[in-house]
Design a protein around this motif. Structure first.
Motif, PDB file in Angstrom:
ATOM      1  N   UNK A  94     -12.381  81.869  50.546  1.00  0.00           N
ATOM      2  CA  UNK A  94     -12.339  82.732  49.646  1.00  0.00           C
ATOM      3  C   UNK A  94     -11.242  83.813  50.015  1.00  0.00           C
ATOM      4  N   UNK A  95     -11.128  84.361  51.325  1.00  0.00           N
ATOM      5  CA  UNK A  95     -10.182  85.285  51.677  1.00  0.00           C
ATOM      6  C   UNK A  95      -8.742  84.581  51.432  1.00  0.00           C
ATOM      7  N   UNK A  96      -8.665  83.310  51.976  1.00  0.00           N
ATOM      8  CA  UNK A  96      -7.404  82.766  51.691  1.00  0.00           C
ATOM      9  C   UNK A  96      -6.863  82.534  50.481  1.00  0.00           C
ATOM     10  N   UNK A  97      -7.641  82.319  49.320  1.00  0.00           N
ATOM     11  CA  UNK A  97      -7.323  82.130  47.969  1.00  0.00           C
ATOM     12  C   UNK A  97      -7.068  83.262  47.422  1.00  0.00           C
ATOM     13  N   UNK A  98      -7.882  84.481  47.865  1.00  0.00           N
ATOM     14  CA  UNK A  98      -7.698  85.761  47.225  1.00  0.00           C
ATOM     15  C   UNK A  98      -6.437  86.329  47.696  1.00  0.00           C
ATOM     16  N   UNK A  99      -6.006  86.145  48.994  1.00  0.00           N
ATOM     17  CA  UNK A  99      -4.727  86.623  49.611  1.00  0.00           C
ATOM     18  C   UNK A  99      -3.686  85.672  48.904  1.00  0.00           C
TER      19      UNK A  99
END
Length: 114
Positions: A94-99
């Motif tokens: 989720x962090x990766x996709x958001x960033x």
């Protein structure tokens, strides 16, 4: 040509200090808040000593919106590294996709069709 990269280098240094000023104390949750605030202010002062020249020099090559975009991408990158290595937190999909989506927005600022 080198001068165009100077603000980016200064922003990277600035963001390392900023990240420690804002989030470094989380590792030491038992310290008194007033001490944490004062230490964070001292660290933030050093951050400003790099950020202000970065933006002053950078405005010769980039618009203010481009400088802010560069700063945000640098901030997210440094924060991701910091949260994993210093705070020992997980970096999730989720962090990766958001960033990545924020990075796509940054790409649009520099390479957009308009």
């Amino acid at each position: 040509m080198f001068y165009k990269f100077t603000p980016i280098i200064l922003l990277i240094i600035s963001n390392v200090f900023m990240t420690f000023a804002w989030y470094g104390h989380l590792k030491y949750g038992n310290k008194p808040l007033i001490i944490v605030i004062l230490l964070s202010w001292l660290i933030a002062f050093v951050e400003y000593c790099f950020a202000v020249p970065a933006n002053r020099i950078g405005h010769n090559y980039y618009s203010a919106a481009e400088l802010k975009t560069i700063q945000e991408v640098i901030t997210l990158t440094i924060f991701a590294i910091f949260s994993v290595t210093y705070l020992g937190e997980n970096f999730t999909l989720n962090h990766f996709i958001g960033f990545l989506l924020i990075g796509a927005g940054a790409l649009f600022i520099f390479k957009g069709p308009f």
